[in-house]
Design an enzyme around this catalytic site. Structure first.
Site, short mmCIF file in Angstrom:
data_model
loop_
_atom_site.label_atom_id
_atom_site.label_comp_id
_atom_site.label_asym_id
_atom_site.label_seq_id
_atom_site.Cartn_x
_atom_site.Cartn_y
_atom_site.Cartn_z
N ARG A 298 0.45 8.54 14.27
CA ARG A 298 0.33 9.73 13.41
C ARG A 298 -0.21 10.89 14.23
O ARG A 298 -0.94 10.69 15.19
CB ARG A 298 -0.69 9.53 12.29
N GLU B 121 -3.13 9.65 16.85
CA GLU B 121 -3.74 8.35 16.58
C GLU B 121 -2.90 7.25 17.25
O GLU B 121 -1.76 7.05 16.87
CB GLU B 121 -3.80 8.15 15.07
N ASP C 54 -10.24 0.66 0.77
CA ASP C 54 -10.30 2.11 0.82
C ASP C 54 -11.72 2.57 0.47
O ASP C 54 -12.54 1.77 0.01
CB ASP C 54 -9.30 2.71 -0.18
N TYR D 192 -9.50 -5.12 3.63
CA TYR D 192 -8.83 -3.83 3.87
C TYR D 192 -9.15 -2.92 2.69
O TYR D 192 -8.35 -2.74 1.79
CB TYR D 192 -7.32 -4.10 3.95
N ARG E 77 0.83 -1.20 0.00
CA ARG E 77 0.00 0.00 0.00
C ARG E 77 0.87 1.26 0.00
O ARG E 77 0.42 2.32 -0.37
CB ARG E 77 -0.89 0.04 1.26
N ARG F 11 -7.94 -4.73 14.63
CA ARG F 11 -7.04 -3.81 15.32
C ARG F 11 -7.83 -2.55 15.60
O ARG F 11 -8.56 -2.06 14.72
CB ARG F 11 -5.83 -3.51 14.42
N ARG G 264 8.94 5.18 -5.38
CA ARG G 264 9.19 5.65 -6.74
C ARG G 264 10.52 6.42 -6.85
O ARG G 264 10.99 6.99 -5.86
CB ARG G 264 8.04 6.53 -7.21
#
Ligand code: FAD
Ligand code: UDP
Length: 374
Positions: free
Chosen positions: A281, A305, A355, A353, A173, A250, A177
């Site tokens: 985060r 978080e 999005d 999972y 995920r 989780r 690059r």
């Protein structure tokens, strides 16, 4: 004769998409949610003029043209681009892994220099031809140094288990690059709803009957009898009364503060990638909407978080797609096939999972399948 065609359990993105499309097709629907607000984990709320994401940073991004067309009926999106920063023991790095990250770590200035350095980093792990877990996958991709600084601590905090016990796909995920591009997502469309997620959900559910504070399991028989079919977006193991065993999840805890300053961290998301900091985060919500007039107010809202174990009574934010749980979820999916008048959809009922755009896609597909059977 039942009052409704569909009883929809959950006003998150799956339930709201399904409800809207069915009402567009003249079906009668009732949406219930055990929470006191609509929107599931995408919900937001105005605090001090700032739109606060109640359940963690939610950045909409998609490559699905039909999903983009659909959701744009209910909101405009701003031009937010996610460019998170990683903080490792006070040192800052750009995410996702790109030329800025490699320059900060190794001083390499061209893609070729970066390639050469990465080849050296990976050399120790060439024997891993088929990575069996997240750690092996990460080591073959970026080597040991990046793994230690940017991945291991974050991942093990986030999931509460060793990276060697996690499936490799989770790290896929995180983009990688060889360009100076800090844009986390490469999808064609990206942004935050211009008037907030809450308004987007209000528009999605406009004119639809919604009952909040209603738990399906507190009144299952009576609620089921109200409609020809049930659309269930809660936990699939709970639906079957855990008859095959409990699936793992989780959880998270959010700590939100209003700070008396204009700008706290200069970016929407900072990941804390060391293993000691207890949170993963910090989000500074106003940066999701930097072009809004509210950006200039002298206050800001930040949310820490914290990953947390899932216990009965806490929120199942993430499914754990390891082998044991995928096998168990498959067994529940088999059971689900025998429930002829129930449609299971969304992150928890499909145990995937997903999005936001995957969820809308899955909702649109489910409606199409249903209507084709009419
Ligand atoms: P949910 O949003 O979980 O909605 C399910 C609803 O069903 C809830 O409102 C719940 O209260 C209700 N419900 C459950 N059981 C019952 C019951 N028994 N009775 C009544 N009601 C019930 N996706 C992105 O695309 N971009 C992001 O940046 C992003 N960030 C994320 C960050 C975090 C921290 C998390 C946890 C997820 C993130 N996601 C992101 C994923 C996104 O949140 C999900 O894809 C989406 O919200 C799932 O929608 P859903 O309808 O399946 O489930
Ligand atoms: N990850 C990491 N370091 C980071 C961010 C992410 O190692 O700074 C890993 C971690 O294992 C995480 C996965 O990449 O679970 C996916 O990250 P993403 O940001 O997509 O997770 P989500 O937004 O779904 O929590």
């Amino acid at each position: 004769m039942q009052k409704y065609d569909y009883l929809i359990v959950g006003s998150g993105l799956f339930g709201a998409t399904f409800a809207r499309k069915m009402v567009d097709s003249k079906k009668r629907v009732l949406v219930i949610d055990k929470r006191e607000q609509i929107g599931g984990n995408c919900a937001s709320k105005n605090v001090e003029g700032i739109d606060v994401h109640l359940y963690g940073a939610h950045i909409f991004h998609t490559d699905f043209e039909d999903v983009w067309q659909f959701i744009n009926r209910f909101t405009k999106f701003n031009n937010f681009i996610n460019t998170p920063i990683a903080n490792y023991n006070g040192q800052l790095f750009c995410l996702p892994f790109n030329m800025h990250t490699f320059y900060a770590l190794w001083g390499v200035k061209t893609p070729q220099e970066a390639e050469e350095r990465l080849a050296k980093e990976r050399a120790k792990f060439l024997h891993i031809t088929e990575p069996k877990n997240l750690e092996e996958k990460a080591l073959t991709l970026v080597g040991e140094e990046i793994y230690e600084i940017l991945i291991k601590g974050y991942t093990e905090k986030q999931w509460g288990i060793k990276a060697t016990e996690l499936p490799a796909f989770i790290i896929s995920r995180l983009p990688f690059r060889l360009s100076f591009d800090n844009n986390y997502f490469l999808d064609r469309y990206q942004g935050i709803p211009s008037d907030g997620y809450n308004k987007m959900f209000k528009n999605l559910l406009d004119g639809i009957e919604v009952k909040l504070g209603v738990d399906f399991f507190n009144n299952r028989a009576e609620l089921t009898s109200l409609a020809k079919k049930v659309v269930f977006t809660g936990r699939i193991d709970e639906y079957f009364d855990y008859s095959l065993g409990e699936l793992a999840y989780r959880s998270l805890k959010f700590e939100t503060e209003i700070l008396e300053k204009k700008n706290h961290q200069g970016v929407a998301v900072i990941n804390y990638t060391d293993s000691i900091t207890p949170y993963t985060r910090i989000i500074e919500h106003k940066h999701f909407r930097a072009s809004d007039s509210s950006f200039n107010i002298d206050k800001t809202v930040v949310t820490k978080e914290y990953p947390a174990p899932f216990t009965k009574g806490s929120e199942p934010y993430y499914v754990v797609n390891d082998e044991r749980n995928n096998n168990l979820a498959n067994q529940y999916r088999e059971l689900a096939k025998s429930e002829k008048n129930v449609i299971f959809g969304g992150r928890l009922a499909e145990y995937k999972y997903y999005d936001m755009d995957d969820i809308i896609k899955s909702g649109l597909d489910a409606v199409e399948k249903e209507l084709s059977m009419d």
